[in-house]
Scaffold this motif. Structure first.
Motif, PDB file in Angstrom:
ATOM      1  N   ARG A 147       0.832  -1.197   0.000  1.00 51.23           N
ATOM      2  CA  ARG A 147       0.000   0.000   0.000  1.00 51.23           C
ATOM      3  C   ARG A 147       0.874   1.257   0.000  1.00 51.23           C
ATOM      4  N   GLY A 148       0.519   2.211  -0.827  1.00 55.02           N
ATOM      5  CA  GLY A 148       1.234   3.483  -0.872  1.00 55.02           C
ATOM      6  C   GLY A 148       2.405   3.499  -1.825  1.00 55.02           C
ATOM      7  N   TYR A 149       2.846   2.314  -2.278  1.00 59.30           N
ATOM      8  CA  TYR A 149       4.018   2.303  -3.150  1.00 59.30           C
ATOM      9  C   TYR A 149       3.719   2.893  -4.518  1.00 59.30           C
ATOM     10  N   LEU A 150       2.471   2.844  -4.923  1.00 58.70           N
ATOM     11  CA  LEU A 150       2.080   3.398  -6.219  1.00 58.70           C
ATOM     12  C   LEU A 150       1.093   4.545  -6.036  1.00 58.70           C
ATOM     13  N   GLY A 151       1.213   5.283  -4.946  1.00 56.72           N
ATOM     14  CA  GLY A 151       0.289   6.359  -4.637  1.00 56.72           C
ATOM     15  C   GLY A 151       0.678   7.682  -5.259  1.00 56.72           C
ATOM     16  N   LYS A 152      -0.185   8.677  -5.046  1.00 59.89           N
ATOM     17  CA  LYS A 152       0.033   9.994  -5.671  1.00 59.89           C
ATOM     18  C   LYS A 152       1.231  10.720  -5.068  1.00 59.89           C
ATOM     19  N   TRP A 153       1.447  10.560  -3.748  1.00 60.01           N
ATOM     20  CA  TRP A 153       2.604  11.218  -3.143  1.00 60.01           C
ATOM     21  C   TRP A 153       3.909  10.595  -3.650  1.00 60.01           C
ATOM     22  N   THR A 154       3.904   9.293  -3.795  1.00 57.12           N
ATOM     23  CA  THR A 154       5.091   8.630  -4.352  1.00 57.12           C
ATOM     24  C   THR A 154       5.362   9.117  -5.769  1.00 57.12           C
ATOM     25  N   LEU A 155       4.302   9.280  -6.558  1.00 58.33           N
ATOM     26  CA  LEU A 155       4.461   9.787  -7.930  1.00 58.33           C
ATOM     27  C   LEU A 155       5.077  11.175  -7.929  1.00 58.33           C
ATOM     28  N   LEU A 156       4.554  12.058  -7.106  1.00 59.09           N
ATOM     29  CA  LEU A 156       5.041  13.443  -7.088  1.00 59.09           C
ATOM     30  C   LEU A 156       6.490  13.530  -6.620  1.00 59.09           C
ATOM     31  N   ILE A 157       6.787  12.882  -5.491  1.00 56.08           N
ATOM     32  CA  ILE A 157       8.134  12.981  -4.922  1.00 56.08           C
ATOM     33  C   ILE A 157       9.144  12.231  -5.781  1.00 56.08           C
ATOM     34  N   LYS A 158       8.726  11.115  -6.367  1.00 56.18           N
ATOM     35  CA  LYS A 158       9.647  10.380  -7.239  1.00 56.18           C
ATOM     36  C   LYS A 158      10.020  11.229  -8.451  1.00 56.18           C
ATOM     37  N   SER A 159       9.064  11.935  -9.010  1.00 60.16           N
ATOM     38  CA  SER A 159       9.336  12.767 -10.180  1.00 60.16           C
ATOM     39  C   SER A 159      10.266  13.919  -9.834  1.00 60.16           C
ATOM     40  N   LEU A 160       9.974  14.615  -8.733  1.00 68.39           N
ATOM     41  CA  LEU A 160      10.841  15.724  -8.320  1.00 68.39           C
ATOM     42  C   LEU A 160      12.211  15.223  -7.891  1.00 68.39           C
ATOM     43  N   GLY A 161      12.209  14.139  -7.089  1.00 71.30           N
ATOM     44  CA  GLY A 161      13.479  13.606  -6.607  1.00 71.30           C
ATOM     45  C   GLY A 161      14.361  13.098  -7.723  1.00 71.30           C
ATOM     46  N   MET A 162      13.742  12.573  -8.784  1.00 77.42           N
ATOM     47  CA  MET A 162      14.503  12.103  -9.932  1.00 77.42           C
ATOM     48  C   MET A 162      15.262  13.245 -10.595  1.00 77.42           C
ATOM     49  N   ILE A 163      14.573  14.362 -10.771  1.00 74.69           N
ATOM     50  CA  ILE A 163      15.225  15.535 -11.378  1.00 74.69           C
ATOM     51  C   ILE A 163      16.395  15.991 -10.513  1.00 74.69           C
ATOM     52  N   LEU A 164      16.159  16.067  -9.201  1.00 73.16           N
ATOM     53  CA  LEU A 164      17.195  16.560  -8.287  1.00 73.16           C
ATOM     54  C   LEU A 164      18.379  15.602  -8.215  1.00 73.16           C
ATOM     55  N   ALA A 165      18.101  14.290  -8.135  1.00 73.88           N
ATOM     56  CA  ALA A 165      19.186  13.316  -7.987  1.00 73.88           C
ATOM     57  C   ALA A 165      20.068  13.278  -9.236  1.00 73.88           C
ATOM     58  N   VAL A 166      19.455  13.315 -10.416  1.00 72.65           N
ATOM     59  CA  VAL A 166      20.240  13.327 -11.658  1.00 72.65           C
ATOM     60  C   VAL A 166      21.034  14.622 -11.761  1.00 72.65           C
ATOM     61  N   SER A 167      20.411  15.730 -11.365  1.00 67.42           N
ATOM     62  CA  SER A 167      21.092  17.025 -11.443  1.00 67.42           C
ATOM     63  C   SER A 167      22.238  17.131 -10.457  1.00 67.42           C
ATOM     64  N   ALA A 168      22.210  16.321  -9.389  1.00 64.05           N
ATOM     65  CA  ALA A 168      23.285  16.348  -8.400  1.00 64.05           C
ATOM     66  C   ALA A 168      24.552  15.685  -8.906  1.00 64.05           C
ATOM     67  N   GLY A 169      24.500  15.052 -10.073  1.00 66.19           N
ATOM     68  CA  GLY A 169      25.688  14.429 -10.638  1.00 66.19           C
ATOM     69  C   GLY A 169      25.992  13.070 -10.058  1.00 66.19           C
ATOM     70  N   LEU A 170      25.076  12.494  -9.287  1.00 66.15           N
ATOM     71  CA  LEU A 170      25.296  11.162  -8.750  1.00 66.15           C
ATOM     72  C   LEU A 170      25.332  10.139  -9.883  1.00 66.15           C
ATOM     73  N   SER A 171      25.989   9.024  -9.640  1.00 64.79           N
ATOM     74  CA  SER A 171      26.107   7.986 -10.658  1.00 64.79           C
ATOM     75  C   SER A 171      24.836   7.148 -10.675  1.00 64.79           C
ATOM     76  N   LEU A 172      23.805   7.718 -11.242  1.00 63.70           N
ATOM     77  CA  LEU A 172      22.507   7.061 -11.332  1.00 63.70           C
ATOM     78  C   LEU A 172      21.775   7.590 -12.555  1.00 63.70           C
TER      79      LEU A 172
END
Length: 822
Positions: free
Chosen positions: A262-287
């Protein structure tokens, strides 16, 4: 299933002939005592297989005068006999961290569909509802495709802009990345290092763009921006959506296999995953962001499925939408719609019927069209590193291609082992208690060591594009520093000796490879959204480019060799190092993930290199063989095992010779709790629910016969009891719980609680001598939650999915308690 006497109208259904009290359901050969202590002689014949200390329990019942007293000293009346069974809303759903019952959900959907078909001729409205039911699946995946394409385009644009913020800013329009800023100027050609509109951070503060001072300022801003983005990504994940970390593919595979999170495919996960993805890639991490895009697309699919009750209220049907969403995720991640469908089929999905294949294909098409319309990379293609080679490969090159596959398999296996060891250490040490600190430390070290090397300083996607590219007139990177003279843009590329720039680039790429391999081990598993596709492609592309340069120079200096004489004697370049980078990238990614067919298709869709399918196939197959020789699990399967998810891999074989009797519960000296169809009071059932934590109970005819009637889930039983107490007048603790089709007549006592509608009358059963190989296949292919074990038609025990997983762990000398399951 063997036939069984239900005895609905016989002695056990007559309240006057029932036992005077209800007690522990003992084995038929063990004497049971009545309320007056007199021993009863059982009517069943002797059965030696059941002679064990296992006892079958319901619960100790209340005395006779409590269980079967009548209101006003007489019969309740005919209204009880004539009344219909009550409907219980909410039946058939599942609790968190439970597995679904595929067979029951599929049967429920078929009943619902038959009901709609039957009623569609009754009115225009019923005909409309029938039509809506028929095309609701196509509409749902269409909405998923459109939304996922839009979200992926937004993520691509955002990550590109924020990644360039580490290097400078566009004063005229701060929302432009460097390429967009430079194209807006009057320069004819885009040169990343010479652009008047783009200001590096030293230039923003009035320094010259070159020199030691400018280098230090750039270095500092690179580190500060990286730390800011990474810390913000980790904070968002930890505060708002803990499930948004990681790649999400191991959990998606587990969910698609029938597990509830429960919650793994929820709306908050969608929002934070999308924002966090942009930030993590922009941080230059090897991901990378490609793996998490599968999670994002599945979140979108889950949210839209609730708009259609056909999918939102049926977990098995919902997984058809989620399978299509997984295909959409890969489609928008790589611009590979066909590869996305094959990825969902080969890697992600557990149950993939033909209609799901069609819908996945349609959804991937829609998503790719939307992404192409957005054009996030500005190159009229769906991916950043689209390349076109025009030189055919020669036969002798199959050897280095296969060599790349062998290297990719070895690197993939080594990476999996090291990453799993580090993640296991993280889970069991103090390090796991400080996820934000770990993210910041890894980001700081990554930025410190990445900036001095120009090949690790740039974005990983740009590095892959550079390594895939073919050297031409417009290339000014040191990788293309060959001793060539171009007279025009259309001049054929001749084979030439490597210049000093190529030799320097080789050393820098070797250092970049070591850095990427080491840092990715510590990065994958951080509490930020992080994918593994792009780092794996980068490592493989570096290896491939180095091998390609070596082959190119070998051909140049030995043009008279028989293997090179035909193709390389004309003076034109017969070896394409960029092709080796592409093959190497596929080899390492195959070694890490153990993908085969879908990976080859993704790679030629990714690069446009359709004519190079054979080299890709050879490398990927060699990579898989080498990887499987050292360990059969890919990185996602290894993380499933590490996290203890209850995943029965359909690709694994069960080769042991155990029987169902060796695995079933209860074991000797353990109690087996069951319900009877017509002789337990509500108070007995509630006491059973309080004192046990089983997820369901078999229902038998009586404690004497032990013949199976059906199976009832614990959650459904709780819901039915609670709703009956609220909505049905006269239901008290002394009310008899009935799982029979009718109420015995005459009925004496309080109104009975009729629960036949929540009873599964066709549970899957096996005998105690069934080989476990067959049982495991049943659990894999039928998606079972549990199966009941019988002997000579009488209930003997139960095997759940957790029992099967524990048994496999024991046979493999692993910890059986590592399986996460309620």
């Amino acid at each position: 299933m063997e036939s069984r006497p239900l005895n609905r109208t016989g002695a056990m259904n007559n309240p006057l002939m029932r036992p005077p009290n209800y007690q522990a359901l003992n084995h038929p050969h063990q004497p049971s005592s009545s309320s007056n202590g007199v021993q009863r002689k059982e009517e069943e014949d002797e059965d030696p297989i059941l002679e064990s200390p296992v006892s079958y329990h319901t619960m100790e019942s209340a005395p006779q005068h409590q269980s079967y007293v009548s209101f006003a000293g007489g019969s309740v009346g005919t209204n009880i006999l004539d009344s219909e069974e009550q409907e219980f809303p909410g039946i058939g759903q599942y609790d968190d961290f439970h597995t679904i019952d595929w067979q029951r959900d599929v049967a429920r959907d078929r009943m619902r569909h038959r009901h709609i078909i039957k009623k569609r001729e009754d009115s225009i409205w019923d005909w409309v509802k029938s039509g809506h039911d028929a095309w609701s699946g196509w509409l749902c995946v269409f909405m998923v495709g459109v939304s996922a394409g839009a979200v992926a385009g937004t993520i691509d644009i955002g990550a590109s802009w924020m990644s360039d913020l580490r290097f400078g800013i566009c004063p005229e329009a701060f929302w432009f990345n460097q390429e967009q800023c430079c194209w807006s100027s009057n320069e004819t050609f885009y040169d990343r290092d010479n652009c008047s509109n783009w200001f590096s951070w030293p230039e923003v503060f009035g320094h010259a763009p070159d020199g030691a001072g400018a280098y230090i300022i750039s270095y500092i801003f690179y580190i500060l921006w990286s730390l800011l983005f990474a810390a913000l990504a980790a904070s968002l994940v930890m505060m708002f959506a803990p499930y948004a970390c990681g790649s999400g593919i191991p959990e998606i595979k587990t969910i698609l296999s029938g597990f509830i999170i429960r919650g793994y495919l929820g709306k908050w996960t969608l929002l934070i995953k999308s924002l966090g993805m942009i930030l993590a890639v922009s941080a230059g991490l090897s991901l990378g962001k490609e793996g998490p895009l599968v999670h994002v697309a599945c979140c979108i699919g889950n949210i839209f499925s609730y708009l259609f009750p056909k999918y939102g209220r049926n977990e098995a049907k919902k997984r058809e939408i989620l399978s299509a969403a997984a295909a959409v995720g890969v489609s928008v991640a790589f611009g590979a719609p066909i590869g996305g469908v094959l990825f969902s089929l080969e890697e992600a999905s557990y149950y993939f019927p033909l209609k799901t294949l069609w819908r996945s294909f349609f959804a991937a098409l829609v998503a790719a069209f939307v992404l192409r319309s957005i054009n996030p990379f500005g190159n009229e293609h769906l991916v950043l590193f689209y390349v076109e080679y025009n030189k055919p490969w020669i036969f002798i090159e199959l050897l280095p291609f296969i060599l790349l596959g062998v290297i990719g398999g070895m690197i993939g296996t080594l990476f999996i082992k090291l990453n799993i060891k580090w993640c296991r250490y993280r889970k069991t040490s103090l390090l796991g208690q400080y996820p934000r600190l770990e993210v910041v430390v890894v980001t700081l070290l990554t930025a410190l060591f990445a900036y001095p090397n120009p090949y690790t300083r740039i974005n990983t996607s740009n590095l892959i594009y550079l390594l895939f590219s073919q050297c031409g007139v417009a290339n000014n990177d040191s990788l293309c520093d060959y001793q060539r003279n171009f007279t025009s843009a259309n001049t054929a590329i001749e084979i030439a000796a490597a210049g000093p720039g190529v030799l320097q680039a080789v050393w820098l790429l070797a250092l970049a490879l070591i850095f990427k391999c080491v840092v990715t081990v510590f990065t994958f598993g951080l509490k930020v959204p992080c994918g593994l596709f792009i780092p794996s492609l980068a490592m493989g592309a570096i290896i491939g480019r180095l091998v390609g340069i070596g082959m190119e120079q070998l051909a140049y200096h030995n043009q008279d060799w028989a293997v090179f004489a035909g193709e390389c004697s004309t003076g034109e370049n017969c070896i394409t190092p960029g092709l080796y980078a592409m093959v190497g990238a596929a080899a390492v990614l195959g070694g890490v993930t153990r993908m085969t067919v879908s990976l080859v298709v993704i790679m030629f869709e990714l690069t446009g290199g359709v004519r190079y399918i054979v080299p890709l196939m050879a490398a990927v197959m060699a990579s898989k063989w080498i990887g499987d020789a050292f360990g059969r699990e890919g990185i996602y399967d290894a993380h499933i095992i590490l996290n203890g998810y209850p995943f029965l891999d359909s690709k694994e074989e069960f080769s042991h010779t155990t029987l169902a009797n060796d695995v079933m519960k209860p074991r000797k000296s353990e109690s087996f709790y069951v319900l009877t169809q017509d002789s337990m009071s509500l108070e007995d059932v509630e006491q059973l629910l309080r004192e046990t934590d089983h997820n369901g109970f078999p229902v038998v005819v009586s404690r004497q016969s032990q013949y199976l009637v059906g199976f009832v889930a614990r959650r459904d039983l709780n819901i039915a009891i609670n709703q009956a107490k609220k909505n049905t007048e006269g239901i008290v603790g002394e009310s008899t719980v009935l799982f029979t089709a009718s109420v015995p007549s005459p009925w004496m006592g309080p109104p009975p609680l009729r629960l036949r509608k929540i009873l599964d009358l066709a549970p899957i059963t096996i005998t105690d001598q069934t080989p476990m190989e067959t049982v495991v296949d049943m659990f894999r292919k039928l998606g079972l939650r549990q199966t009941l074990v019988t002997h000579n038609g009488r209930l003997l025990g139960i095997i759940t999915k957790k029992d099967v997983l524990r048994h496999i762990k024991l046979l493999e000398s692993e910890d059986p308690e590592s399986v996460l399951f309620n």
